[in-house]
Design a protein around this motif. Structure first.
Motif, PDB file in Angstrom:
ATOM      1  N   ALA A  39       2.826  13.010   0.489  1.00 16.07           N
ATOM      2  CA  ALA A  39       1.380  13.719   0.196  1.00 16.07           C
ATOM      3  C   ALA A  39       0.425  12.999   0.768  1.00 16.07           C
ATOM      4  CB  ALA A  39       0.977  14.449  -1.327  1.00 16.07           C
ATOM      5  N   ILE A  40       0.351  11.692   0.229  1.00 20.81           N
ATOM      6  CA  ILE A  40      -0.728  10.818   0.125  1.00 20.81           C
ATOM      7  C   ILE A  40      -0.142   9.312   0.795  1.00 20.81           C
ATOM      8  CG2 ILE A  40      -2.839   9.837  -0.768  1.00 20.81           C
ATOM      9  CD1 ILE A  40      -3.583  11.993  -2.456  1.00 20.81           C
ATOM     10  N   ASP A  41      -0.362   8.409   1.253  1.00 25.67           N
ATOM     11  CA  ASP A  41      -0.326   6.987   1.218  1.00 25.67           C
ATOM     12  C   ASP A  41      -1.133   6.213   2.165  1.00 25.67           C
ATOM     13  OD1 ASP A  41       1.634   5.046   1.896  1.00 25.67           O
ATOM     14  OD2 ASP A  41       2.824   5.556   3.119  1.00 25.67           O
ATOM     15  N   LEU A  42      -1.773   6.075   1.218  1.00 23.22           N
ATOM     16  CA  LEU A  42      -2.914   4.969   1.597  1.00 23.22           C
ATOM     17  C   LEU A  42      -3.207   3.606   1.032  1.00 23.22           C
ATOM     18  CD1 LEU A  42      -5.750   7.843   0.268  1.00 23.22           C
ATOM     19  CD2 LEU A  42      -5.176   7.547   2.483  1.00 23.22           C
ATOM     20  N   ARG A  43      -3.199   3.209   1.973  1.00 24.69           N
ATOM     21  CA  ARG A  43      -3.322   1.107   1.364  1.00 24.69           C
ATOM     22  C   ARG A  43      -4.382  -0.001   1.762  1.00 24.69           C
ATOM     23  NH1 ARG A  43       2.342  -1.232   3.913  1.00 24.69           N
ATOM     24  NH2 ARG A  43       0.789  -2.971   4.339  1.00 24.69           N
ATOM     25  N   VAL A  44      -5.275  -0.381   1.164  1.00 19.06           N
ATOM     26  CA  VAL A  44      -5.792  -1.546   1.191  1.00 19.06           C
ATOM     27  C   VAL A  44      -5.385  -2.606   1.691  1.00 19.06           C
ATOM     28  CG1 VAL A  44      -7.806  -2.576   0.800  1.00 19.06           C
ATOM     29  CG2 VAL A  44      -7.948  -0.221   0.823  1.00 19.06           C
ATOM     30  N   ASP A  45      -5.197  -3.303   2.817  1.00 21.79           N
ATOM     31  CA  ASP A  45      -4.083  -4.790   2.272  1.00 21.79           C
ATOM     32  C   ASP A  45      -4.523  -6.533   2.007  1.00 21.79           C
ATOM     33  OD1 ASP A  45      -2.076  -2.792   2.629  1.00 21.79           O
ATOM     34  OD2 ASP A  45      -1.762  -4.124   5.033  1.00 21.79           O
ATOM     35  N   ASP A  46      -6.296  -6.250   2.008  1.00 23.91           N
ATOM     36  CA  ASP A  46      -7.120  -7.740   2.801  1.00 23.91           C
ATOM     37  C   ASP A  46      -8.542  -6.647   2.254  1.00 23.91           C
ATOM     38  OD1 ASP A  46      -7.626 -10.126   2.361  1.00 23.91           O
ATOM     39  OD2 ASP A  46      -7.952 -10.657   4.712  1.00 23.91           O
ATOM     40  N   SER A  60       1.147  20.345 -10.296  1.00 26.58           N
ATOM     41  CA  SER A  60       1.695  20.461  -8.439  1.00 26.58           C
ATOM     42  C   SER A  60       2.531  20.274  -8.420  1.00 26.58           C
ATOM     43  CB  SER A  60       0.198  19.534  -7.804  1.00 26.58           C
ATOM     44  OG  SER A  60       0.569  18.748  -8.536  1.00 26.58           O
ATOM     45  N   GLY A  61       3.272  19.406  -9.323  1.00 22.92           N
ATOM     46  CA  GLY A  61       4.485  18.746  -9.272  1.00 22.92           C
ATOM     47  C   GLY A  61       4.908  17.895  -8.325  1.00 22.92           C
ATOM     48  N   SER A  62       3.956  16.576  -9.154  1.00 21.03           N
ATOM     49  CA  SER A  62       3.254  15.593  -7.749  1.00 21.03           C
ATOM     50  C   SER A  62       4.168  14.605  -8.586  1.00 21.03           C
ATOM     51  CB  SER A  62       1.986  15.602  -7.410  1.00 21.03           C
ATOM     52  OG  SER A  62       2.043  16.063  -7.119  1.00 21.03           O
ATOM     53  N   TRP A  63       4.463  12.981  -7.616  1.00 16.98           N
ATOM     54  CA  TRP A  63       4.606  11.967  -8.750  1.00 16.98           C
ATOM     55  C   TRP A  63       3.849  11.116  -7.754  1.00 16.98           C
ATOM     56  CZ3 TRP A  63       8.104  15.566  -8.274  1.00 16.98           C
ATOM     57  CH2 TRP A  63       8.726  15.936  -9.284  1.00 16.98           C
ATOM     58  N   GLY A  64       3.171  10.151  -8.294  1.00 19.13           N
ATOM     59  CA  GLY A  64       2.240   9.313  -7.754  1.00 19.13           C
ATOM     60  C   GLY A  64       2.228   7.385  -8.384  1.00 19.13           C
ATOM     61  N   VAL A  65       1.418   7.029  -7.419  1.00 17.56           N
ATOM     62  CA  VAL A  65       1.508   5.387  -8.043  1.00 17.56           C
ATOM     63  C   VAL A  65      -0.002   5.198  -7.277  1.00 17.56           C
ATOM     64  CG1 VAL A  65       2.449   3.075  -8.087  1.00 17.56           C
ATOM     65  CG2 VAL A  65       3.767   4.706  -8.380  1.00 17.56           C
ATOM     66  N   ALA A  66      -0.845   4.193  -7.941  1.00 14.19           N
ATOM     67  CA  ALA A  66      -1.896   3.689  -8.211  1.00 14.19           C
ATOM     68  C   ALA A  66      -1.923   2.344  -8.883  1.00 14.19           C
ATOM     69  CB  ALA A  66      -2.646   4.204  -8.356  1.00 14.19           C
ATOM     70  N   VAL A  67      -2.143   1.078  -7.741  1.00 16.66           N
ATOM     71  CA  VAL A  67      -1.696  -0.614  -8.036  1.00 16.66           C
ATOM     72  C   VAL A  67      -2.427  -1.268  -7.127  1.00 16.66           C
ATOM     73  CG1 VAL A  67      -0.191  -0.466  -6.312  1.00 16.66           C
ATOM     74  CG2 VAL A  67       0.024  -2.009  -7.717  1.00 16.66           C
ATOM     75  N   ALA A  68      -3.643  -2.217  -7.754  1.00 12.29           N
ATOM     76  CA  ALA A  68      -4.206  -3.439  -6.967  1.00 12.29           C
ATOM     77  C   ALA A  68      -3.480  -4.102  -7.740  1.00 12.29           C
ATOM     78  CB  ALA A  68      -5.870  -2.733  -7.559  1.00 12.29           C
ATOM     79  N   SER A  69      -4.280  -5.897  -7.076  1.00  7.51           N
ATOM     80  CA  SER A  69      -3.871  -6.643  -6.633  1.00  7.51           C
ATOM     81  C   SER A  69      -4.496  -8.154  -6.480  1.00  7.51           C
ATOM     82  CB  SER A  69      -1.824  -6.900  -6.956  1.00  7.51           C
ATOM     83  OG  SER A  69      -1.635  -8.414  -6.905  1.00  7.51           O
ATOM     84  N   LYS A  70      -4.031  -9.118  -6.347  1.00  9.58           N
ATOM     85  CA  LYS A  70      -4.301 -10.489  -6.160  1.00  9.58           C
ATOM     86  C   LYS A  70      -3.612 -11.275  -5.164  1.00  9.58           C
ATOM     87  CE  LYS A  70      -7.515 -13.668  -4.268  1.00  9.58           C
ATOM     88  NZ  LYS A  70      -6.434 -14.355  -3.575  1.00  9.58           N
ATOM     89  N   PHE A  71      -2.876 -10.139  -4.149  1.00  6.12           N
ATOM     90  CA  PHE A  71      -1.732 -10.289  -3.314  1.00  6.12           C
ATOM     91  C   PHE A  71      -2.345  -9.801  -1.737  1.00  6.12           C
ATOM     92  CE2 PHE A  71       2.866  -9.236  -2.761  1.00  6.12           C
ATOM     93  CZ  PHE A  71       3.316 -10.730  -2.582  1.00  6.12           C
ATOM     94  N   LEU A  72      -1.418 -10.410  -0.844  1.00 11.30           N
ATOM     95  CA  LEU A  72      -1.596  -8.646   0.194  1.00 11.30           C
ATOM     96  C   LEU A  72      -0.957  -8.041   0.027  1.00 11.30           C
ATOM     97  CD1 LEU A  72      -2.548  -9.306   3.195  1.00 11.30           C
ATOM     98  CD2 LEU A  72      -1.122 -10.813   3.927  1.00 11.30           C
ATOM     99  N   ALA A  73      -1.262  -6.861   0.868  1.00  7.01           N
ATOM    100  CA  ALA A  73      -0.709  -5.794   0.933  1.00  7.01           C
ATOM    101  C   ALA A  73       0.116  -5.158  -0.040  1.00  7.01           C
ATOM    102  CB  ALA A  73       0.021  -6.308   2.323  1.00  7.01           C
ATOM    103  N   VAL A  74      -0.098  -5.305  -1.264  1.00  6.85           N
ATOM    104  CA  VAL A  74       0.878  -4.565  -2.239  1.00  6.85           C
ATOM    105  C   VAL A  74       1.226  -3.430  -2.413  1.00  6.85           C
ATOM    106  CG1 VAL A  74      -1.271  -3.921  -3.006  1.00  6.85           C
ATOM    107  CG2 VAL A  74       0.723  -4.688  -4.971  1.00  6.85           C
ATOM    108  N   GLY A  75       0.520  -2.791  -1.216  1.00  8.35           N
ATOM    109  CA  GLY A  75       1.291  -1.089  -1.526  1.00  8.35           C
ATOM    110  C   GLY A  75       2.734  -1.524  -0.326  1.00  8.35           C
TER     111      GLY A  75
END
Length: 276
Positions: A182-189, A12-27
């Motif tokens: 393409a996608i920008d999703l965040r779960v901040d807390d 698809s010619g896509s680059w991406g990052v998925a991340v999780a943390s014990k940190f506020l708003a890691v995105g």
């Protein structure tokens, strides 16, 4: 304090990052990317400039490993940094400074880099790498999420859970086709941020996904009569009632002239059947 996957999808010619943390708003801190350049995760004692500066170097066609060497080579705090990266060709690289808090480390290969720090142990990145390699046939965003979920289920951040994010870059992929995000999703807390991220991705697919052409139903005959009756029950009796209702409910990306997406039909039936 963080675990992440940086990935590339040649199909698809896509680059991406998925991340999780014990940190506020890691995105807001870790994930960076650009279509036709690459993607970067900057974490541990994160140096935010590694994001834009790294992308500028990647856009020049420099390999990910060399970019990381340049960024960390002139950094007095490099032993406290952690970086994951994929370049425009999909070559993965990861770096963990010697002073990052245990457990810290990463694995990189063709098309991906997984890394984390303050983890319960090496099993986190091992599970992530195994999942990434085993999910090669999945849609790219689902592959990223599955990899992040594997790290979470393996124990993830040993301090606990708080935030997660998923970002994907592809040329002209933004709503309206102007930008490359393409996608920008965040779960901040959140108590279960990776699970919540999965719920948001399902909603993203619902509202912005394209219907499968093979599944489209001809909007005629009995189906057209049923749809008109359902819309009337919801109070839509005007010309172009389906388009009007779909616009209100944010399903317009799934409309096809003369056809009906089964996903939209299911949502219409649900809406009408819950109306007194």
């Amino acid at each position: 304090m963080t675990f992440s996957v940086v990935g590339f999808d040649s199909g698809s010619g896509s680059w991406g990052v998925a991340v999780a943390s014990k940190f506020l708003a890691v995105g807001a801190v870790v994930p960076w990317g650009r279509a036709r350049a690459g993607a970067v995760a900057t974490q541990a004692m994160a140096q935010l400039s590694f994001g834009p500066d790294g992308l500028d170097l990647l856009a020049e066609g420099i390999e990910a490993e060399q970019v990381i060497a340049r960024l960390t080579g002139g950094d007095d705090e490099r032993e406290h940094r952690q970086v994951g990266m994929v370049d425009r060709q999909g070559r993965g690289a990861t770096f963990t400074g010697g002073s990052c808090m245990d457990w810290a480390g990463g694995i990189a290969g063709e098309g991906f880099a997984v890394q984390g720090n303050i983890l319960v142990g090496p099993q986190v990145v091992a599970a992530m790498a195994e999942t990434w390699l085993g999910a090669a046939g999945d849609p790219f965003e689902r592959r990223l999420l599955a990899t992040l979920t594997a790290g979470d289920q393996a124990g993830g951040d040993r301090r606990g859970r708080q935030s997660a994010a998923l970002r994907v870059w592809r040329e002209g992929a933004a709503y309206g086709g102007v930008l490359d995000i393409a996608i920008d999703l965040r779960v901040d807390d959140h108590q279960a941020p990776v699970d919540e991220l999965a719920r948001l991705l399902d909603l993203h697919d619902l509202y912005f996904g394209k219907p499968d052409p093979a599944s489209l139903l001809p909007l005629e005959g009995e189906l057209a009569t049923e749809v008109a009756a359902l819309l009337e029950k919801l109070g839509y009796t005007m010309t172009n009632a389906l388009e009007t209702w779909a616009g209100v409910e944010n399903y317009e990306e799934r409309l096809v002239p003369g056809k009906l997406d089964p996903v939209v039909l299911d949502k219409l039936r649900q809406a009408a059947n819950t109306t007194p």
